[in-house]
Enzyme design. Structure first.
Site, PDB file in Angstrom:
ATOM      1  N   HIS A   1       1.939  37.017  18.145  1.00 13.13           N
ATOM      2  CA  HIS A   1       2.702  37.558  19.270  1.00 13.13           C
ATOM      3  C   HIS A   1       3.464  36.462  20.018  1.00 13.13           C
ATOM      4  O   HIS A   1       4.580  36.687  20.478  1.00 13.13           O
ATOM      5  CB  HIS A   1       1.741  38.282  20.216  1.00 13.13           C
TER       6      HIS A   1
ATOM      7  N   SER B   1       7.733  39.778  25.197  1.00  7.40           N
ATOM      8  CA  SER B   1       6.741  40.762  25.618  1.00  7.40           C
ATOM      9  C   SER B   1       7.195  41.462  26.903  1.00  7.40           C
ATOM     10  O   SER B   1       8.222  42.136  26.909  1.00  7.40           O
ATOM     11  CB  SER B   1       5.387  40.073  25.774  1.00  7.40           C
TER      12      SER B   1
ATOM     13  N   ASP C   1      -4.298  41.746  41.714  1.00  9.23           N
ATOM     14  CA  ASP C   1      -4.424  43.077  42.304  1.00  9.23           C
ATOM     15  C   ASP C   1      -3.217  43.938  41.961  1.00  9.23           C
ATOM     16  O   ASP C   1      -3.352  45.107  41.586  1.00  9.23           O
ATOM     17  CB  ASP C   1      -4.589  42.974  43.823  1.00  9.23           C
TER      18      ASP C   1
END
Length: 305
Positions: free
Chosen positions: A286, A131, A227
């Site tokens: 996946h 990924s 963040d």
């Protein structure tokens, strides 16, 4: 023989009576210039290295978004035992035990590896990326082909797909989790699971995300830099535009039940990686290495022969 390194951590910021009730792993100071003009610097990534035969190219495993190097622990040990190769697993920046930074892109993650792999005398090597790690591996191969003996991209392509469309919601849900102080760890994890469940309905995915909830100085904290991920997620869900090609042997290993790589992606795969083979693992989604570990190992070993 196993060699491990834990990258440095900043101490937790002061937690006064008005601090949030959910402990947060601190963010390292930006590695870029004060006005964003300088290039971000590579970070000292956390890694684990299994020793093996130096004459054989080492195998490097790169995890995906929200993951860490321990995702490949059992795979790495089995692969080292079965092939005799050195095997390296690495935490990407802002993941696992690697440092936090506000800088997050495929370009800087590739730079992190360009810095680390020669230091460990592991180049040229076989790079296996799942990924997000697969895209980092692709960019590394395109930018520095002399470092990559072979490339394996696991259930990802250099084309934006629909399989990751829910990732922004995952990040937002994780950022809103709130755990009261003093709650026993088992109860705290259960509460976090309940708070995530309205957005992340798949239990296996929730459990995967919750592996990032760790105890720091007696309090639970996300070891992900949420963040930074939230700020740069749009860049991580696409792939940088490139004109060069990587001419080394390349395998795109796909999950038969996954929607991350579509046949419409194949022309761009072949343009960037002319020697690419595309192989599908039946009955896998996946996370092929977690769902079909032996098939995953067999496919990689077959490609290396």
């Amino acid at each position: 023989m196993l060699r491990c390194t834990r990258a440095w951590r900043l101490p937790l910021e002061g937690l006064g009576p008005h601090s949030p009730s959910f402990a947060r792993v601190p963010v390292a100071p930006s590695s870029s210039g004060g006005r964003g003009e300088a290039e971000p610097r590579p970070l000292p990534l956390s890694y684990s290295l299994l020793d093996g035969e130096a004459a054989l190219p080492a195998v490097i495993f790169l995890h995906g978004l929200f993951g860490c190097k321990t995702n490949f622990n059992s795979i790495a040990k089995a692969f080292a035992q079965q092939t005799g190769r050195r095997v390296l697993t690495v935490d990407a920046r802002n993941h696992g035990n690697s440092p936090h930074s506000p800088d997050m892109s495929y370009e800087i993650m590739s730079q992190d590896l360009q810095d680390l792999l020669p230091q460990l005398d592991l180049v040229p090597c076989v790079v296996v990326g799942h990924s997000m790690g697969g895209r980092t591996a692709m960019l590394l191969a395109l930018q520095r082909p002399e470092l990559v003996e072979r490339l394996i991209a696991v259930d990802i392509s250099p084309v934006e797909g629909t399989g990751s469309s829910h990732f922004p919601a995952y990040v937002a849900a994780m950022r809103t989790v709130n755990i009261p102080d003093g709650l026993p760890r088992s109860h705290a994890r259960k509460l976090a699971d309940e708070q995530l469940s309205s957005v992340v309905q798949n239990l296996a995915v929730r459990q995967y995300l919750l592996t990032n909830l760790v105890e720091v100085d007696g309090r639970l904290a996300w070891r992900l830099n949420l963040d930074a991920l939230a700020q740069h997620l749009d860049k991580l869900l696409t792939f940088p535009q490139r004109q060069e090609s990587y001419l080394g042997p390349t395998l795109f290993l796909l999950g038969g039940n996954s929607q991350f790589v579509h046949p419409s992606h194949h022309p761009e795969i072949i343009r960037l990686f002319p020697r690419a083979q595309i192989q599908t693992v039946p009955n896998a989604g996946h996370w092929i290495h977690a769902e079909r570990p032996q098939d995953f190992i067999d496919a990689i070993r077959g490609f290396l022969v």
